[in-house]
Design a protein around this motif. Structure first.
Motif, mmCIF file in Angstrom:
data_model
loop_
_atom_site.group_PDB
_atom_site.id
_atom_site.type_symbol
_atom_site.label_atom_id
_atom_site.label_comp_id
_atom_site.label_asym_id
_atom_site.label_seq_id
_atom_site.Cartn_x
_atom_site.Cartn_y
_atom_site.Cartn_z
ATOM 1 N N ARG A 17 0.806 -1.164 0.029
ATOM 2 C CA ARG A 17 0.056 -0.074 0.132
ATOM 3 C C ARG A 17 0.612 1.193 0.092
ATOM 4 N NH1 ARG A 17 -1.609 3.030 4.343
ATOM 5 N NH2 ARG A 17 -3.446 4.288 4.026
ATOM 6 N N ALA A 18 1.906 1.260 0.833
ATOM 7 C CA ALA A 18 3.029 2.480 0.994
ATOM 8 C C ALA A 18 3.546 2.642 -0.366
ATOM 9 C CB ALA A 18 3.829 2.383 1.970
ATOM 10 N N LEU A 19 3.906 1.670 -1.142
ATOM 11 C CA LEU A 19 4.516 1.660 -2.421
ATOM 12 C C LEU A 19 3.647 2.108 -3.611
ATOM 13 C CD1 LEU A 19 6.659 -1.694 -2.449
ATOM 14 C CD2 LEU A 19 7.809 0.657 -2.493
ATOM 15 N N GLY A 36 11.859 9.955 6.072
ATOM 16 C CA GLY A 36 12.578 8.833 6.558
ATOM 17 C C GLY A 36 12.351 7.829 5.228
ATOM 18 N N PRO A 37 13.111 6.697 5.264
ATOM 19 C CA PRO A 37 12.838 6.004 4.112
ATOM 20 C C PRO A 37 11.439 5.328 4.156
ATOM 21 C CG PRO A 37 14.091 4.726 5.676
ATOM 22 C CD PRO A 37 14.146 6.315 6.044
ATOM 23 N N LEU A 38 10.768 5.136 3.111
ATOM 24 C CA LEU A 38 9.289 4.534 3.028
ATOM 25 C C LEU A 38 9.387 3.386 3.665
ATOM 26 C CD1 LEU A 38 6.567 5.563 1.757
ATOM 27 C CD2 LEU A 38 7.002 3.860 -0.145
ATOM 28 N N ILE A 39 10.031 2.418 3.060
ATOM 29 C CA ILE A 39 10.217 1.313 4.054
ATOM 30 C C ILE A 39 11.694 0.785 3.954
ATOM 31 C CG2 ILE A 39 8.181 0.313 2.874
ATOM 32 C CD1 ILE A 39 9.878 -1.083 0.678
ATOM 33 N N HIS A 40 12.085 -0.351 5.168
ATOM 34 C CA HIS A 40 13.251 -0.657 5.020
ATOM 35 C C HIS A 40 13.693 -1.519 4.080
ATOM 36 C CE1 HIS A 40 13.251 0.395 9.793
ATOM 37 N NE2 HIS A 40 13.688 1.705 8.850
ATOM 38 N N ASN A 41 13.938 -1.078 2.914
ATOM 39 C CA ASN A 41 14.432 -1.815 1.843
ATOM 40 C C ASN A 41 15.240 -0.702 0.820
ATOM 41 O OD1 ASN A 41 14.810 -2.693 -1.136
ATOM 42 N ND2 ASN A 41 13.397 -4.435 -0.310
ATOM 43 N N ARG A 70 5.711 7.702 6.219
ATOM 44 C CA ARG A 70 5.849 6.429 5.797
ATOM 45 C C ARG A 70 5.245 5.254 6.484
ATOM 46 N NH1 ARG A 70 12.090 5.674 8.325
ATOM 47 N NH2 ARG A 70 11.579 6.513 10.265
ATOM 48 N N SER A 71 5.577 4.077 6.213
ATOM 49 C CA SER A 71 4.602 2.851 6.767
ATOM 50 C C SER A 71 4.916 2.718 8.206
ATOM 51 C CB SER A 71 5.227 1.546 5.821
ATOM 52 O OG SER A 71 6.442 1.141 5.981
ATOM 53 N N HIS A 72 5.978 3.000 8.669
ATOM 54 C CA HIS A 72 6.245 2.854 10.173
ATOM 55 C C HIS A 72 5.586 3.798 11.074
ATOM 56 C CE1 HIS A 72 9.821 1.214 8.124
ATOM 57 N NE2 HIS A 72 9.798 0.231 8.945
ATOM 58 N N ALA A 261 8.864 -8.530 5.095
ATOM 59 C CA ALA A 261 7.752 -7.731 4.731
ATOM 60 C C ALA A 261 7.771 -6.672 3.710
ATOM 61 C CB ALA A 261 6.676 -7.506 5.686
ATOM 62 N N SER A 262 9.234 -6.236 3.653
ATOM 63 C CA SER A 262 9.449 -5.032 2.876
ATOM 64 C C SER A 262 10.190 -5.463 1.729
ATOM 65 C CB SER A 262 10.499 -4.138 3.880
ATOM 66 O OG SER A 262 9.738 -3.562 4.964
ATOM 67 N N THR A 263 10.207 -6.668 1.158
ATOM 68 C CA THR A 263 10.772 -7.144 0.119
ATOM 69 C C THR A 263 9.920 -7.272 -1.096
ATOM 70 O OG1 THR A 263 12.261 -8.098 1.500
ATOM 71 C CG2 THR A 263 12.411 -8.758 -0.806
ATOM 72 N N PRO A 264 9.848 -6.616 -2.251
ATOM 73 C CA PRO A 264 8.802 -6.656 -2.961
ATOM 74 C C PRO A 264 9.319 -8.210 -4.025
ATOM 75 C CG PRO A 264 9.662 -4.486 -3.439
ATOM 76 C CD PRO A 264 10.711 -5.363 -2.541
#
Length: 278
Positions: A17-19, A36-41, A70-72, A261-264
């Motif tokens: 969803r965030a992506l 900050g980074p949107l996700i940890h990737n 961001r998602s966090h 969970a942060s890996t497409p």
């Protein structure tokens, strides 16, 4: 060598969803900033930057376009700062994280003291602490029972970082109850996280080696790697297919693949294809 992909792996609903929200913000002449980074990737963050979605540390660094939470999630104070900028705000907070934030505030009001089970300094945990503080509670962060203070009050609320393991929650709860303290628990461990952990443990016990894909700064991926290592000594945590080394799999007839969970999916597919060619 047989390559077996875990039945539950990769980007969860909140991350996807965030992506999707960030990619939509980058369409056309749009520009956006994430706090900050949107996700940890790292690979995903670099790709977003190439599309004009830049990560900044402070709301004041967002000079135009939209600001993406961001998602966090963020603390209430940061959210107020974002809204004060007067720019469009895109809230990409994971719904599970938002639920945990509300749980932290509710426990604060009802108990007056909240234990946050999680990794101190993690952005999601900082948000949970802030929500409990704003609701008037004293707050303590504990990743294990050993992190608990010895002077807990008679009744505490307990909320959990969404990417923590069930074992971590149980360990902290055991430590709380060992002090004779009553715990009012809001189990906010994400279902997707739980499913990935259970599937990873099962797969790791069936293969000769296992590869865990995801950012090294990703809490849920790190936990996955720890879970896998407990079942399979030949566990390898990587961020991309380029890190794979054929020597890791010498003598292996099977290798498992799982991902945080942060890996497409495209990153998982690349690793699987590289392994199949070995």
């Amino acid at each position: 060598m047989e390559v077996i992909r875990s039945k539950n792996a990769g980007a969860c609903y909140g991350v996807q969803r965030a992506l999707d929200l960030a990619l939509k913000a980058s369409e056309g002449d749009g520009s956006a900033f994430t706090l900050g980074p949107l996700i940890h990737n790292p690979q995903v963050v670099a790709n977003l930057e190439a599309r004009g979605v830049l990560a900044v540390k402070e709301p004041e660094q967002a000079t135009h376009g939209a600001i993406i939470i961001r998602s966090h999630g963020v603390t209430p104070a940061v959210r107020r700062s974002v809204e004060a900028r007067g720019l469009p705000v895109i809230d990409a907070t994971c719904p599970h994280v938002a639920r945990a934030q509300k749980a932290a505030a509710t426990l604060a009001e009802e108990c007056g003291y909240v234990v946050v089970v999680g990794e101190e300094g993690h952005p999601e945990v900082e948000g949970l602490v802030a929500y409990a503080h704003e609701a008037g509670a004293q707050v303590h962060v504990a990743e294990t029972a050993a992190d608990l203070p010895v002077d807990l009050p008679e009744h505490v609320g307990v909320v959990v970082q969404t990417t923590q393991t069930r074992d971590a929650l149980d360990d902290v709860l055991e430590g709380i109850r060992a002090q004779g303290v009553a715990a009012q628990v809001k189990d906010t461990v994400c279902t997707a996280t739980r499913q990935r952990q259970q599937a990873a443990a099962e797969l790791a016990g069936q293969v000769d080696a296992i590869v865990v894909i995801g950012g090294r700064n990703s809490a849920n991926t790190t936990h996955l790697a720890e879970i896998c290592a407990a079942e399979c000594p030949r566990t390898h945590h990587i961020e991309s297919a380029a890190e794979l080394d054929s020597a890791w799999f010498a003598g292996c007839s099977s290798v498992g693949v799982t991902a945080g969970a942060s890996t497409p999916d495209d990153q998982i597919d690349e690793v699987v294809q590289r392994l199949e060619r070995m």
